[in-house]
Design an enzyme around this catalytic site. Sequence first.
Site, short mmCIF file in Angstrom:
data_model
loop_
_atom_site.label_atom_id
_atom_site.label_comp_id
_atom_site.label_asym_id
_atom_site.label_seq_id
_atom_site.Cartn_x
_atom_site.Cartn_y
_atom_site.Cartn_z
N CYS B 152 -16.03 19.70 -19.31
CA CYS B 152 -14.74 19.02 -19.12
C CYS B 152 -14.23 18.31 -20.36
O CYS B 152 -13.12 17.80 -20.37
CB CYS B 152 -14.86 18.05 -17.95
SG CYS B 152 -15.53 18.89 -16.51
N HIS B 283 -10.31 9.46 -18.15
CA HIS B 283 -10.81 10.75 -17.64
C HIS B 283 -10.55 10.77 -16.13
O HIS B 283 -10.06 11.76 -15.61
CB HIS B 283 -12.28 10.91 -17.98
CG HIS B 283 -12.82 12.27 -17.64
ND1 HIS B 283 -12.25 13.42 -18.11
CD2 HIS B 283 -13.87 12.65 -16.85
CE1 HIS B 283 -12.93 14.45 -17.63
NE2 HIS B 283 -13.91 14.02 -16.87
N HIS B 317 -7.99 18.15 -11.82
CA HIS B 317 -8.85 18.27 -12.99
C HIS B 317 -8.76 19.70 -13.53
O HIS B 317 -9.25 20.63 -12.90
CB HIS B 317 -10.29 17.92 -12.62
CG HIS B 317 -11.20 17.77 -13.80
ND1 HIS B 317 -10.82 18.08 -15.08
CD2 HIS B 317 -12.48 17.32 -13.89
CE1 HIS B 317 -11.82 17.85 -15.91
NE2 HIS B 317 -12.85 17.38 -15.20
#
Lengths: 348, 387
Positions: B152, B283, B317
């Site tokens: 990620c 995040h 995401h």
Amino acid sequence: MFYIHDIAAISPVHELFASSPENTNIISGNKLLAVEPVYAGIPPTVLRRMGKAVRMSVGAALHIIQKHPQLDGVIIGTANGGMEDSIKFMNQIVQYEEGLLTPGNFVQSTPNGLASQIAFMVKNKNYNNTHVHRGLSFENALLDVVMLLSEQPSASYLLGGADEISSYNYNIDWLAGWYKKEEVSAERLFNSSTNGTIAGEGAAMFLVNNTRTSATAKFTSLFTSHSTDEAEIQKKLEHFLEKHLPKGEQLDLVLSGENGDRRLLPFYEAMEATVGENAGLLRFKHLCGEYPTASSFALWLSCNILQTQTIPAVLEKRKARSTTFRNLLVYNSFQGHQHSFMLISAVE
Amino acid sequence: MGIISPIGASVEQNLMALRAGTCGISKGNFIQSKYSELLPFGEVKFSNESLEETLNAHEPGVTRTSLLTLHAFKDAVEDAGFSAGIIRSPDTAFIGADTVGGMCLTDEMYKDANLLSHGSAYLASYDFASVNMYIQSRFHLQGIVNTINTACSSSANAIMYGARLIQQGYATRAIVGGSDSLSKFTVNGFNSLNILSNEICKPFDEQRKGLNLGEGAAFLVLEKEEDVGSKKVYAELSGFCNKNDAYHPSSLSEVGEGPYLAMSGALKAASLSPSQIDFINAHGTGTENNDAVESAALLRVFEKVPAFASTKSNIGHTLGASGAIEAVYSVLNIVHQEMYPALHFQSPIPASSLIPNLSYERRKVQHVLSNSFGFGGNCTSLVFSKT
């Protein structure tokens, strides 16, 4: 540009630089499998969960880290990482029709698992990166390290390249025509006149920094290119050698990524024409097979040759004129569209 | 800059959607999975066929990840005013990141990998590099080309690598970013870890239930300050730092060691004190673990935590694309001197009591910190500054 100190590899080759140098692993079905050691440093419960690429990487890395625990970062090149786990997980998805799945294979499948599991094993919180640019994955990791050592001149890094043969991935590349349809022995690989090559795998790790004292070899320069035109690559190689080979010095050895695939031969022949007759010509893909990070095995081999000043006969295509070896070029092409030159020198 | 996300197919559309507090997360229309109706997704609102048509991308074996990449790449180089000659110049680097590659074609890959086919058109399109190799070959790129996959945090690392190539003289300009598309592979992977929410994600909320997967791509063009001349400049990439949490393969340490080190390192690289940061693009995935750990790390770095929000509440995401998409959003904060509202938030996590920015606000934004943390403990923070 930097110095290579400790090196470690897990590959299809048994002790190449020991007493019986020509002992390579048995090839089966055009797959050259890595010979794995007993992984003493990895707890058995952890080891059981690891895929082969992770296992080989951690195993080779620990060999170095045990002697050099202070690392400023871990930089790995791997085209596919835990490929076998990826496809095992994919098979579960399809076979259980997206039912309740266990996450083990998924977690093990991420390619950054190689660098990050090394970091976990030794609690290294520093720079950690994973390059996955197919046949230039290791080269981009190398360039990362070149830049890091210019940014942090007193640092030491663990650099590595690794990929595994997964039976599934082998199938995909076989369908794409990258492996030979007929079985071929490692000894006969370079006599083959058909398309395709044999698959290989391995992990090679390097401790690198800017310290000359007691270094194994010096990494001088790197060039990467994307092209399908051998004349263009030849021109780039001429330019590379002009620019990076020290004035008044010659190329003593060339390590060629020739892999028995008829279609790639023109690239290697163009390279041979460029380097001329003086340099000894060596080949290595019959020992490690073809895989996207095979250039990391070539660098490991180069370090051994330059340090020991000996050449295992199994590598020789044409003997070197010189009996001492200072400058060594590695030229590797992956599938004829990615190319790299690496210049490595002996440290007296 | 170029971007395609669940809230728009251009920088302008994304800007309008952020200002309006638009959420692009809904049931899946295009993803082929049994979960498409059951879970919310941040899906790009175009089919592959329509993307192929608008991009004139009819080469065999082109995947959705490649199409999203092409869309954002084209917009970025057009925005920068690059000619075909500049794009293919040996001193133009292209660094892309992705974590799915052609595995978005889960069923085709299953057949090819198990020899249940005679070979589909996608044999060379499954790996991570295939996405960027497509761009390389379509635009005849001759400079350094690379693909990064650190889960990620991938595209934050692509941005950092491109910037370093320029600093070190390996490129004069770099096109950097990342992409990912929704795939059966990642949906089932994240689902097996029990971190997908069956509701729309609520980053930093006490009642958060997990993340929603999204897709998209974003690319940014970087050049050295002295080469900029009279060209348009959006912002400065003033600091970056990559660290590892070294704790667990799929979760972060309670104290947030990796996030703490990445954020403090990026601030140090930018020569900024924590109090100089005006806004943080967190995040903030909406998982139990990430948001608790990121909050703890924010409280360690900042005496007074500045305004922050997670744009994952707008788009989900987007994995390998998220660092680059959020870099574009951070730059928009700076260019327009404004902050966008975090969505779906109700009550703070008791342990940290942090409340994200909940309204659209015009205000001075000099420095923005953008966080990207991934599986494998890979943590990278970037700092963008007003020039």
